[in-house]
Design an enzyme around this catalytic site. Structure first.
Site, mmCIF file in Angstrom:
data_model
loop_
_atom_site.group_PDB
_atom_site.id
_atom_site.type_symbol
_atom_site.label_atom_id
_atom_site.label_comp_id
_atom_site.label_asym_id
_atom_site.label_seq_id
_atom_site.Cartn_x
_atom_site.Cartn_y
_atom_site.Cartn_z
ATOM 1 N N GLY A 168 0.840 -1.193 0.000
ATOM 2 C CA GLY A 168 0.000 0.000 0.000
ATOM 3 C C GLY A 168 0.874 1.240 0.000
ATOM 4 O O GLY A 168 2.026 1.197 0.441
ATOM 5 N N GLN B 275 3.244 9.937 1.229
ATOM 6 C CA GLN B 275 4.529 9.228 1.212
ATOM 7 C C GLN B 275 5.371 9.574 -0.004
ATOM 8 O O GLN B 275 6.573 9.330 -0.015
ATOM 9 C CB GLN B 275 4.297 7.709 1.241
ATOM 10 C CG GLN B 275 3.667 7.231 2.527
ATOM 11 C CD GLN B 275 3.554 5.725 2.518
ATOM 12 O OE1 GLN B 275 2.572 5.182 2.045
ATOM 13 N NE2 GLN B 275 4.566 5.031 3.012
ATOM 14 N N CYS C 47 6.380 0.008 7.361
ATOM 15 C CA CYS C 47 5.961 1.116 6.508
ATOM 16 C C CYS C 47 7.134 1.515 5.623
ATOM 17 O O CYS C 47 8.262 1.633 6.098
ATOM 18 C CB CYS C 47 5.539 2.298 7.381
ATOM 19 S SG CYS C 47 5.064 3.746 6.436
ATOM 20 N N LEU C 48 6.852 1.736 4.339
ATOM 21 C CA LEU C 48 7.920 2.105 3.410
ATOM 22 C C LEU C 48 8.581 3.426 3.795
ATOM 23 O O LEU C 48 9.726 3.677 3.436
ATOM 24 C CB LEU C 48 7.355 2.209 1.991
ATOM 25 C CG LEU C 48 6.692 0.933 1.453
ATOM 26 C CD1 LEU C 48 6.063 1.191 0.092
ATOM 27 C CD2 LEU C 48 7.685 -0.207 1.369
ATOM 28 N N HIS D 42 -3.963 1.452 7.994
ATOM 29 C CA HIS D 42 -2.608 2.020 7.941
ATOM 30 C C HIS D 42 -2.555 3.205 6.969
ATOM 31 O O HIS D 42 -1.998 4.263 7.283
ATOM 32 C CB HIS D 42 -1.629 0.911 7.511
ATOM 33 C CG HIS D 42 -0.200 1.333 7.386
ATOM 34 N ND1 HIS D 42 0.785 0.908 8.261
ATOM 35 C CD2 HIS D 42 0.424 2.147 6.492
ATOM 36 C CE1 HIS D 42 1.948 1.448 7.887
ATOM 37 N NE2 HIS D 42 1.755 2.200 6.827
ATOM 38 N N GLU D 43 -3.147 3.017 5.785
ATOM 39 C CA GLU D 43 -3.070 4.074 4.762
ATOM 40 C C GLU D 43 -3.938 5.283 5.125
ATOM 41 O O GLU D 43 -3.535 6.425 4.888
ATOM 42 C CB GLU D 43 -3.455 3.514 3.384
ATOM 43 C CG GLU D 43 -2.597 2.342 2.889
ATOM 44 C CD GLU D 43 -1.096 2.602 2.897
ATOM 45 O OE1 GLU D 43 -0.680 3.768 2.781
ATOM 46 O OE2 GLU D 43 -0.332 1.632 3.059
ATOM 47 N N HIS E 205 -2.109 7.409 7.411
ATOM 48 C CA HIS E 205 -1.156 8.289 6.707
ATOM 49 C C HIS E 205 -1.819 9.606 6.295
ATOM 50 O O HIS E 205 -1.207 10.667 6.354
ATOM 51 C CB HIS E 205 -0.624 7.623 5.434
ATOM 52 C CG HIS E 205 0.610 6.794 5.636
ATOM 53 N ND1 HIS E 205 1.774 7.300 6.178
ATOM 54 C CD2 HIS E 205 0.871 5.496 5.354
ATOM 55 C CE1 HIS E 205 2.689 6.345 6.219
ATOM 56 N NE2 HIS E 205 2.167 5.236 5.734
HETATM 57 CO CO CO Z 1 2.999 3.374 5.654
#
Ligand code: CO
Length: 153
Positions: A47, A52, A89-90, A131-132, A135
């Site tokens: 995701g 991000q 998380c990226l 999670h998204e 963000h």
């Molecule tokens: Co993330």
């Protein structure tokens, strides 16, 4: 498109994103395409939210082996159950955490054509949605994690 890490991007990652208003803006289409290209090039990425990649817009994408989707101006409509799960998380590389998430989530969102839809999810997809959407509100999983690990367990 680069994926800046938390300290480089901390301002955008930490502020609530703006709603998408113009679904006909060609920049929106390009952003979505760039986000898919970025996520496809990222091992283990499932995701990605617009903040991000430096765009403070309420938009995220999901890329799973059997499902992919674009979610614009998403809203959590219903949640139920609770699971203790693990997340990374990226934008927060090399850190994983144990975190409580709702087991099932129903969200509403708009697709890239501006059409509203609802979707039910459970387990991994529900976890990705939560999670998204976090963000988009400037929240990272490390804020909610009960334990933090420097290795994936
Ligand atoms: Co993330």
């Amino acid at each position: 498109m680069k994926l800046p890490i938390e300290n480089q991007l901390s301002k955008i990652l930490r502020k609530p994103s703006q709603e998408v208003r113009d679904f006909n803006d060609p920049k929106l289409k390009k952003l979505i395409q760039d986000m898919f290209d970025t996520l496809k090039a990222t091992p283990n990425g499932v995701g990605l939210a617009a903040p991000q990649v430096g765009e403070s817009l309420r938009l995220f994408i999901v890329l799973l082996p059997k499902f992919q989707g674009v979610f614009i101006n998403p809203k959590i409509e219903k949640i139920s159950g609770e699971v203790l799960t693990q997340e990374g998380c990226l934008s927060v590389p090399k850190i994983w955490g144990e975190i409580k998430r709702a087991k099932e989530v129903e969200i509403s969102a708009y697709n890239e054509k501006g059409k509203k839809f609802k979707m039910k999810s459970k387990d991994l997809l529900a976890q990705i949605f939560q999670h998204e959407i976090d963000h988009l509100d400037g929240i990272l999983f490390i804020d909610k994690a009960e334990k933090i690990f420097s290795e994936k367990k």
